[in-house]
Write a protein that holds these residues in place. Structure first.
Motif, PDB file in Angstrom:
ATOM      1  N   THR A  46       6.334  24.513  12.624  1.00 36.44           N
ATOM      2  CA  THR A  46       5.779  24.188  13.940  1.00 36.44           C
ATOM      3  C   THR A  46       4.732  23.092  13.831  1.00 36.44           C
ATOM      4  N   GLU A  47       3.881  23.179  12.816  1.00 33.98           N
ATOM      5  CA  GLU A  47       2.846  22.176  12.590  1.00 33.98           C
ATOM      6  C   GLU A  47       3.462  20.795  12.336  1.00 33.98           C
ATOM      7  N   ILE A  48       4.537  20.765  11.539  1.00 36.60           N
ATOM      8  CA  ILE A  48       5.201  19.487  11.252  1.00 36.60           C
ATOM      9  C   ILE A  48       5.806  18.906  12.521  1.00 36.60           C
TER      10      ILE A  48
ATOM     11  N   SER B  38      18.065  14.043   8.343  1.00 42.31           N
ATOM     12  CA  SER B  38      18.430  15.247   7.591  1.00 42.31           C
ATOM     13  C   SER B  38      17.248  16.209   7.501  1.00 42.31           C
ATOM     14  N   GLU B  39      16.043  15.660   7.344  1.00 41.85           N
ATOM     15  CA  GLU B  39      14.848  16.518   7.271  1.00 41.85           C
ATOM     16  C   GLU B  39      14.602  17.219   8.600  1.00 41.85           C
ATOM     17  N   LEU B  40      14.787  16.495   9.695  1.00 48.20           N
ATOM     18  CA  LEU B  40      14.624  17.104  11.016  1.00 48.20           C
ATOM     19  C   LEU B  40      15.658  18.209  11.215  1.00 48.20           C
ATOM     20  N   ALA B  41      16.898  17.933  10.809  1.00 44.90           N
ATOM     21  CA  ALA B  41      17.952  18.936  10.926  1.00 44.90           C
ATOM     22  C   ALA B  41      17.636  20.174  10.085  1.00 44.90           C
ATOM     23  N   ASN B  42      17.158  19.957   8.850  1.00 42.84           N
ATOM     24  CA  ASN B  42      16.828  21.072   7.959  1.00 42.84           C
ATOM     25  C   ASN B  42      15.723  21.937   8.536  1.00 42.84           C
ATOM     26  N   LEU B  43      14.693  21.292   9.075  1.00 44.10           N
ATOM     27  CA  LEU B  43      13.573  22.028   9.667  1.00 44.10           C
ATOM     28  C   LEU B  43      14.028  22.791  10.906  1.00 44.10           C
ATOM     29  N   TRP B  44      14.855  22.150  11.711  1.00 44.36           N
ATOM     30  CA  TRP B  44      15.342  22.774  12.951  1.00 44.36           C
ATOM     31  C   TRP B  44      16.189  24.004  12.635  1.00 44.36           C
TER      32      TRP B  44
ATOM     33  N   MET C 220       0.848  -1.195   0.000  1.00 41.16           N
ATOM     34  CA  MET C 220       0.000   0.000   0.000  1.00 41.16           C
ATOM     35  C   MET C 220       0.885   1.246   0.000  1.00 41.16           C
ATOM     36  N   HIS C 221       0.567   2.218  -0.845  1.00 41.91           N
ATOM     37  CA  HIS C 221       1.346   3.454  -0.944  1.00 41.91           C
ATOM     38  C   HIS C 221       1.016   4.376   0.221  1.00 41.91           C
ATOM     39  N   MET C 222       2.057   4.825   0.931  1.00 39.65           N
ATOM     40  CA  MET C 222       1.849   5.742   2.051  1.00 39.65           C
ATOM     41  C   MET C 222       1.803   7.176   1.554  1.00 39.65           C
ATOM     42  N   THR C 223       0.952   7.984   2.185  1.00 34.52           N
ATOM     43  CA  THR C 223       0.933   9.407   1.863  1.00 34.52           C
ATOM     44  C   THR C 223       2.178  10.054   2.449  1.00 34.52           C
ATOM     45  N   SER C 224       2.452  11.272   2.011  1.00 35.90           N
ATOM     46  CA  SER C 224       3.679  11.960   2.420  1.00 35.90           C
ATOM     47  C   SER C 224       3.794  12.052   3.929  1.00 35.90           C
ATOM     48  N   ARG C 225       2.703  12.427   4.618  1.00 29.68           N
ATOM     49  CA  ARG C 225       2.757  12.632   6.061  1.00 29.68           C
ATOM     50  C   ARG C 225       2.875  11.316   6.830  1.00 29.68           C
ATOM     51  N   GLU C 226       2.611  10.169   6.175  1.00 30.81           N
ATOM     52  CA  GLU C 226       2.728   8.872   6.842  1.00 30.81           C
ATOM     53  C   GLU C 226       4.161   8.343   6.820  1.00 30.81           C
TER      54      GLU C 226
ATOM     55  N   LYS D  71       4.798  19.346  15.561  1.00 33.37           N
ATOM     56  CA  LYS D  71       3.707  18.851  16.405  1.00 33.37           C
ATOM     57  C   LYS D  71       3.181  17.516  15.901  1.00 33.37           C
ATOM     58  N   GLU D  72       2.997  17.395  14.594  1.00 35.00           N
ATOM     59  CA  GLU D  72       2.497  16.150  14.014  1.00 35.00           C
ATOM     60  C   GLU D  72       3.460  14.989  14.245  1.00 35.00           C
ATOM     61  N   GLU D  73       4.750  15.306  14.294  1.00 30.74           N
ATOM     62  CA  GLU D  73       5.759  14.265  14.488  1.00 30.74           C
ATOM     63  C   GLU D  73       6.016  13.984  15.967  1.00 30.74           C
ATOM     64  N   GLY D  74       5.354  14.745  16.840  1.00 31.21           N
ATOM     65  CA  GLY D  74       5.562  14.557  18.274  1.00 31.21           C
ATOM     66  C   GLY D  74       6.915  15.060  18.745  1.00 31.21           C
ATOM     67  N   ALA D  75       7.494  16.003  17.995  1.00 34.68           N
ATOM     68  CA  ALA D  75       8.815  16.542  18.327  1.00 34.68           C
ATOM     69  C   ALA D  75       8.681  17.816  19.161  1.00 34.68           C
ATOM     70  N   ALA D  76       9.651  18.034  20.016  1.00 35.98           N
ATOM     71  CA  ALA D  76       9.675  19.268  20.812  1.00 35.98           C
ATOM     72  C   ALA D  76       9.847  20.468  19.889  1.00 35.98           C
ATOM     73  N   ILE D  77       9.106  21.536  20.164  1.00 32.09           N
ATOM     74  CA  ILE D  77       9.244  22.760  19.376  1.00 32.09           C
ATOM     75  C   ILE D  77      10.500  23.488  19.843  1.00 32.09           C
ATOM     76  N   PRO D  78      11.401  23.828  18.932  1.00 34.09           N
ATOM     77  CA  PRO D  78      12.610  24.562  19.350  1.00 34.09           C
ATOM     78  C   PRO D  78      12.250  25.902  19.986  1.00 34.09           C
ATOM     79  N   ILE D  79      13.174  26.429  20.779  1.00 34.04           N
ATOM     80  CA  ILE D  79      12.973  27.759  21.356  1.00 34.04           C
ATOM     81  C   ILE D  79      13.196  28.824  20.288  1.00 34.04           C
ATOM     82  N   GLY D  80      14.312  28.713  19.570  1.00 34.01           N
ATOM     83  CA  GLY D  80      14.612  29.717  18.558  1.00 34.01           C
ATOM     84  C   GLY D  80      14.747  31.092  19.185  1.00 34.01           C
ATOM     85  N   PHE D  81      14.087  32.075  18.562  1.00 29.58           N
ATOM     86  CA  PHE D  81      14.152  33.455  19.042  1.00 29.58           C
ATOM     87  C   PHE D  81      12.736  33.995  19.190  1.00 29.58           C
ATOM     88  N   THR D  82      12.474  34.569  20.346  1.00 31.34           N
ATOM     89  CA  THR D  82      11.128  34.973  20.723  1.00 31.34           C
ATOM     90  C   THR D  82      11.069  36.476  20.984  1.00 31.34           C
TER      91      THR D  82
END
Length: 335
Positions: A62-64, A13-19, A1-7, A66-77
């Motif tokens: 941020t949405e990604i 590397s993707e986590l690093a790029n997003l971070w 069965m073909h998985m959708t992108s979010r599955e 949350k969907e992955e159950g990853a901690a949201i970085p602090i970054g700059f506020t």
């Protein structure tokens, strides 16, 4: 069965790029908020346009997370920005800064496109690359219209094709032993490096005069001097070929001593530009066909690397360096 992108599970590397993008984008939001507060109507339109697209990017990342159950970085506020303070830079520096940062973003996001595999994440970086390219073009045309951005030198069009016949060409000498003129590739890379360091030097001047931490202030002064050294050293190559290095009368730091940004933010911004400078330096050395230019580039790269290392130590000492997501320690399983 073909998985959708979010599955499809997210890769390291993707986590690093997003971070990394989250860090850069949240920093940029704080910088743009200060600039927008003081900008004229025309400049504010460009700044607001990039601000709005940056907000969307941060929300999507941020949405990604949350969907992955990853901690949201602090970054700059909001804690990294002091609103209502005098402007730190004057006369078009806001757009000059955006011109410099969209160059950084174009490089980062196009790289991230090549090392992201999940379709939705790859599409995110494709879109971010396109946005940064479009904004870079807009601010380039804006600065040219204002007369504060210097074009690279014009050149006569070649009428015939030639091949290199002598090893002297790579040694930087012509057929009769004289220093040969720079070729267009070499001029292009030198011009880019000088243009970026001129903007970076003014950033260091402004940051240094408002930094609260003494070690940070001294470090930023070193950054100012290093940018000047790079501009002077590379400018000599242009002058030897009777080409004037780029310079501008615009975009100076004001006399304000009140910090719009936290020391943490200013150190991160400096670190990001230093990393970009190392990459640009390596590119310039790799594509040059004159041996003296890569030699100079390698010496400057050593200075830039040493500067980057010192900055990292200051950030760690003050608890300002947010740790990237870590791979699982497999060694623990063998103990």
């Amino acid at each position: 069965m073909h998985m959708t992108s979010r599955e499809v599970p997210i890769t390291s590397s993707e986590l690093a790029n997003l971070w990394m993008t989250y860090q850069e984008k949240t920093m940029l939001l704080r910088i743009l908020e200060h600039f927008i507060e003081h900008a004229d109507v025309e400049a504010k339109q460009l700044l607001q346009m990039h601000y709005d697209s940056t907000i969307k990017a941060v929300d999507l990342i941020t949405e990604i997370f949350k969907e992955e159950g990853a901690a949201i970085p602090i970054g700059f506020t909001a804690n990294d920005l002091n609103k209502g303070v005098p402007k730190l830079f004057d006369f078009l520096y806001d757009i000059m800064y955006l011109h410099m940062m969209t160059k950084v973003e174009m490089s980062l996001f196009s790289l991230f496109c090549g090392i992201s595999y999940r379709e939705d994440i790859n599409n995110l970086f494709i879109n971010l690359t396109a946005e940064s390219q479009a904004m870079n073009n807009q601010v380039t045309q804006y600065l040219l219209k204002k007369g504060v951005l210097v074009r690279p030198p014009f050149v006569s069009m070649p009428k015939e094709v030639h091949f290199v016949q002598e090893n002297q060409y790579r040694n930087g000498f012509g057929l009769f032993g004289e220093k040969r003129s720079l070729n267009t590739i070499e001029v292009s890379l030198i011009h880019h490096a000088i243009e970026t360091n001129l903007a970076g030097m003014q950033l260091m001047i402004g940051f240094a005069q408002v930094a609260e931490n003494k070690a940070v202030q001294e470090y930023l002064v070193k950054g100012m001097k290093l940018s000047k050294k790079i501009e002077v050293d590379l400018g000599e190559f242009l002058r030897h070929s009777y080409i004037e290095p780029p310079a501008t009368h615009a975009g100076k730091a004001t006399a304000s001593k009140v910090a719009p940004f936290s020391d943490k933010l200013m150190m991160y911004n400096t670190s990001l530009l230093t990393s970009f400078g190392l990459g640009t330096n390596a590119l310039g050395g790799a594509f040059s066909l004159r041996n003296d230019l890569p030699t100079k580039m390698s010496l400057l790269a050593k200075d830039i690397y040493t500067f980057a290392q010192e900055g990292g130590k200051i950030m760690i000492k003050n608890g300002w360096m947010e740790e990237p997501p870590q791979m699982e320690d497999r060694n623990k399983l063998t103990k």
